[in-house]
Write a protein that holds these residues in place. Structure first.
Motif, short mmCIF file in Angstrom:
data_model
loop_
_atom_site.label_atom_id
_atom_site.label_comp_id
_atom_site.label_asym_id
_atom_site.label_seq_id
_atom_site.Cartn_x
_atom_site.Cartn_y
_atom_site.Cartn_z
N TRP A 35 -7.35 10.44 6.06
CA TRP A 35 -7.88 9.38 5.21
C TRP A 35 -8.18 9.88 3.80
CZ3 TRP A 35 -8.12 4.35 4.73
CH2 TRP A 35 -9.02 3.80 3.80
N GLN A 36 -8.78 11.06 3.70
CA GLN A 36 -9.15 11.60 2.39
C GLN A 36 -7.92 11.74 1.49
OE1 GLN A 36 -11.18 15.36 2.60
NE2 GLN A 36 -11.56 15.46 0.41
N HIS A 37 -6.81 12.22 2.08
CA HIS A 37 -5.59 12.45 1.28
C HIS A 37 -4.59 11.30 1.40
CE1 HIS A 37 -6.80 16.56 0.32
NE2 HIS A 37 -7.17 16.69 1.58
N GLN A 38 -4.94 10.29 2.20
CA GLN A 38 -4.08 9.11 2.37
C GLN A 38 -2.69 9.50 2.90
OE1 GLN A 38 -5.31 5.50 1.27
NE2 GLN A 38 -6.79 6.87 2.25
N TYR A 39 -2.70 10.41 3.88
CA TYR A 39 -1.45 10.88 4.47
C TYR A 39 -1.05 10.01 5.67
CZ TYR A 39 -1.75 15.22 1.72
OH TYR A 39 -1.80 16.15 0.71
N PHE A 40 -0.77 8.75 5.42
CA PHE A 40 -0.31 7.86 6.47
C PHE A 40 0.54 6.76 5.85
CE2 PHE A 40 -4.49 6.48 5.06
CZ PHE A 40 -4.37 5.11 4.89
N ASP A 41 1.26 6.08 6.68
CA ASP A 41 2.15 5.03 6.21
C ASP A 41 1.31 3.82 5.76
OD1 ASP A 41 4.10 3.19 5.72
OD2 ASP A 41 4.75 3.00 7.82
N LYS A 42 1.38 3.51 4.46
CA LYS A 42 0.56 2.42 3.93
C LYS A 42 1.36 1.12 3.69
CE LYS A 42 -1.13 5.13 0.66
NZ LYS A 42 -0.83 6.47 1.20
N ALA A 43 2.59 1.10 4.19
CA ALA A 43 3.41 -0.11 4.03
C ALA A 43 2.83 -1.25 4.87
CB ALA A 43 4.84 0.18 4.45
N SER A 44 2.68 -2.40 4.25
CA SER A 44 2.17 -3.60 4.95
C SER A 44 0.88 -3.29 5.71
CB SER A 44 3.23 -4.15 5.91
OG SER A 44 4.42 -4.46 5.23
N LEU A 45 -0.03 -2.65 5.02
CA LEU A 45 -1.28 -2.22 5.67
C LEU A 45 -2.16 -3.42 5.98
CD1 LEU A 45 -2.32 0.65 6.32
CD2 LEU A 45 -3.61 0.59 4.18
N ARG A 46 -2.60 -3.52 7.24
CA ARG A 46 -3.44 -4.64 7.65
C ARG A 46 -4.53 -4.17 8.60
NH1 ARG A 46 -1.97 -9.69 6.36
NH2 ARG A 46 0.11 -9.93 5.37
N THR A 47 -5.63 -4.91 8.59
CA THR A 47 -6.70 -4.65 9.56
C THR A 47 -6.28 -5.16 10.93
OG1 THR A 47 -7.81 -6.78 9.27
CG2 THR A 47 -8.41 -5.00 7.73
N GLU A 48 -7.01 -4.77 11.95
CA GLU A 48 -6.74 -5.28 13.28
C GLU A 48 -6.97 -6.80 13.34
OE1 GLU A 48 -5.73 -3.46 16.33
OE2 GLU A 48 -5.01 -2.47 14.50
N GLY A 71 -5.94 -8.75 10.99
CA GLY A 71 -4.80 -9.38 10.34
C GLY A 71 -4.88 -9.49 8.83
N ASP A 72 -5.92 -8.98 8.19
CA ASP A 72 -6.06 -9.07 6.74
C ASP A 72 -5.35 -7.89 6.05
OD1 ASP A 72 -7.72 -11.40 6.69
OD2 ASP A 72 -9.40 -10.15 7.37
N ALA A 73 -4.68 -8.18 4.95
CA ALA A 73 -4.01 -7.13 4.18
C ALA A 73 -5.04 -6.17 3.57
CB ALA A 73 -3.16 -7.76 3.08
N ILE A 74 -4.66 -4.89 3.48
CA ILE A 74 -5.55 -3.86 2.91
C ILE A 74 -4.82 -3.15 1.78
CG2 ILE A 74 -6.94 -1.79 3.33
CD1 ILE A 74 -6.83 -2.42 6.30
N VAL A 75 -5.52 -2.96 0.67
CA VAL A 75 -5.05 -2.10 -0.40
C VAL A 75 -6.17 -1.09 -0.68
CG1 VAL A 75 -4.30 -1.91 -2.80
CG2 VAL A 75 -3.61 -3.89 -1.41
N VAL A 76 -5.86 0.21 -0.56
CA VAL A 76 -6.87 1.25 -0.79
C VAL A 76 -6.89 1.57 -2.28
CG1 VAL A 76 -7.66 3.58 -0.23
CG2 VAL A 76 -6.50 2.19 1.53
N LEU A 77 -7.92 1.14 -2.97
CA LEU A 77 -8.06 1.44 -4.40
C LEU A 77 -8.70 2.81 -4.60
CD1 LEU A 77 -9.41 -2.07 -5.48
CD2 LEU A 77 -7.05 -1.22 -5.60
N LYS A 78 -9.61 3.15 -3.70
CA LYS A 78 -10.30 4.44 -3.76
C LYS A 78 -10.80 4.77 -2.36
CE LYS A 78 -14.18 6.72 -6.14
NZ LYS A 78 -15.32 6.50 -7.06
N PRO A 79 -10.37 5.90 -1.77
CA PRO A 79 -10.76 6.20 -0.39
C PRO A 79 -12.23 6.60 -0.23
CG PRO A 79 -9.47 8.01 -1.27
CD PRO A 79 -9.42 6.90 -2.30
N GLY A 80 -12.89 6.93 -1.35
CA GLY A 80 -14.28 7.38 -1.28
C GLY A 80 -14.37 8.89 -1.21
N PHE A 81 -15.58 9.38 -1.08
CA PHE A 81 -15.81 10.84 -1.01
C PHE A 81 -16.57 11.18 0.26
CE2 PHE A 81 -19.25 8.91 -3.45
CZ PHE A 81 -20.39 9.45 -2.87
#
Length: 436
Positions: free
Chosen positions: A10-23, A25-35
């Motif tokens: 999560w910290q480095h965003q090392y995952f597939d972010k294509a068509s990212l959605r919550t369980e 069904g809402d779309a997700i865009v990560v603007l800032k993962p946090g610290f």
């Protein structure tokens, strides 16, 4: 898999972010993962996310399974009401805040790259006998990454030791002389007897030692007697032991020391060479105190390693050149404190002491100069460092030795590869390039 791996992903965003959605069904865009949060509460703070049409600012909590939320009782903890996204490996059930509202969840299991996961599992599954879990992949890591990591952990190690010195300094009423005495005493215990020697330094006030430092026999009597290592008056087998016992009994009564004295069984002799026995080390410490009217300022002011070594290698009395224990003569001459031992004292006592003092003054140049002393010392040689040499880590001075020891104890042994620049570099090679 450990939860730490999901933190890393999560910290480095090392995952597939294509068509990212919550369980949900809402779309997700990560603007800032946090610290990363080092205190109690959610794992990441200060995150910014677009969930659906709304921008959220808050915390992210990470678990292997969504049900861990309930296992950890977060549904009753208001600190977790600020969580805006529950990142999990497996979303096995919905979870709720204390007010009953559902927390949006993101399941990473189908979005993790197989190569990255394989590289991580290979590090974690490495033979525990192997000192470096990354040994097989190490040739792929640039030399500069190794150098930077060793330098980083060297500074971490020095900082930890300096923090311990600073804590002693506070407990001593901000008296640097007492601090130097206690740190130096612990250092003379080396690994096996550092703990009882620390307690001895606390049980024997420095002003008392100072008052009698002009007389080496009295200094020895105070140290050995307070350590509980002198035979009783009617059990002394030679005149010198009997003299030390008489001196100690008189001084202990005068300064009311008896109630804080240690017992002989508190000292470790097992698997020690006779030259490293506690009575010998105490005799060497007595010789140093006898030779130095003050401890702190000479340790602080010595311009180089050679000067410090001469100070620490004060010659012991004639008796301790031929005895390992009170009343027990050696078959030959007892080896003096060696230069390698003096170098260890400089690494483990003088450098942290100087760093702590420089930090208390806000003196960055003083901190750098203290750490620079380690580069003047020869490298250490032991079984812990040998595998790093075999893998061609740079090992030229005690600075490298201290850094490699910190790497082994703080990262390699506990398998904290995700927090290590070397392990991270190995994993990064397996991160797929995002599609344009």
């Amino acid at each position: 898999m450990q939860e730490d791996f999901l933190h890393y992903v999560w910290q480095h965003q090392y995952f597939d972010k294509a068509s990212l959605r919550t369980e949900q069904g809402d779309a997700i865009v990560v603007l800032k993962p946090g610290f990363r949060n080092a205190d109690a509460g959610p794992d990441f703070l200060g995150a910014r996310l677009m969930i659906g049409e709304v921008e959220w600012n808050g915390a992210v909590e990470i678990h292997l399974r969504a049900s861990d939320w309930h296992r950890h009782q977060h549904q009753h903890d208001r600190k977790y009401d600020q969580v805006i996204l529950h990142v999990v490996h497996t979303a096995d059930q919905p979870v709720h805040r204390t007010n009953g509202s559902e927390v949006p969840a993101l399941a990473l299991q189908p979005r993790l790259d197989a190569g990255l996961l394989y590289a991580y599992e290979a590090l974690m599954a490495a033979d525990e006998v192997r000192p470096l879990p990354c040994a097989a992949a190490l040739p792929t890591v640039p030399e500069v990454t190794r150098l930077m990591m060793v330098e980083r952990v060297l500074l971490e190690r020095v900082e930890q030791k300096a923090a311990a010195v600073q804590e002693l300094h506070e407990r001593s009423g901000y008296d640097w002389e007492t601090t130097a005495w206690q740190v130096l005493a612990a250092g003379f215990g080396f690994k096996k007897n550092a703990e009882p020697l620390t307690r001895l330094a606390q049980a024997l006030p420095l002003p008392v030692l100072r008052r009698h430092r002009h007389d080496l026999a009295q200094t020895e009597a105070l140290l050995l007697g307070q350590a509980g290592l002198l035979p009783a008056a009617d059990e002394a087998t030679d005149d010198y032991c009997a003299q030390l016992r008489r001196e100690y009994d008189f001084l202990a009564h005068k300064y009311q020391l008896g109630g804080t004295a240690l017992a002989a069984h508190e000292w470790n002799f097992l698997r020690l060479r006779p030259a490293n026995f506690p009575p010998v080390r105490l005799a060497q410490l007595a010789a140093l105190i006898h030779a130095q009217p003050r401890l702190f300022q000479p340790l602080l002011d010595a311009p180089d390693v050679a000067t410090l070594a001469r100070m620490l290698l004060a010659p012991v009395s004639e008796y301790w050149q031929h005895h390992y224990r009170p009343g027990v003569a050696a078959t030959g001459k007892v080896p003096a404190l060696g230069r390698s031992s003096a170098h260890l004292l400089i690494s483990n006592v003088v450098v942290p002491l100087r760093v702590a003092h420089a930090q208390s003054l806000g003196d960055r140049e003083g901190v750098e100069a203290a750490v620079e002393l380690l580069t003047q010392l020869p490298r250490e040689q032991n079984s812990v460092l040998a595998p790093y040499e075999a893998l061609r880590f740079q090992h030229r001075s005690a600075a490298d030795s201290q850094g490699l020891l910190a790497l082994q104890r703080g990262y390699c042994q506990p398998r904290r590869c995700l927090h290590c620049a070397i392990g991270s570099r190995i994993l990064q090679r397996n991160v797929p390039t995002p599609a344009p």
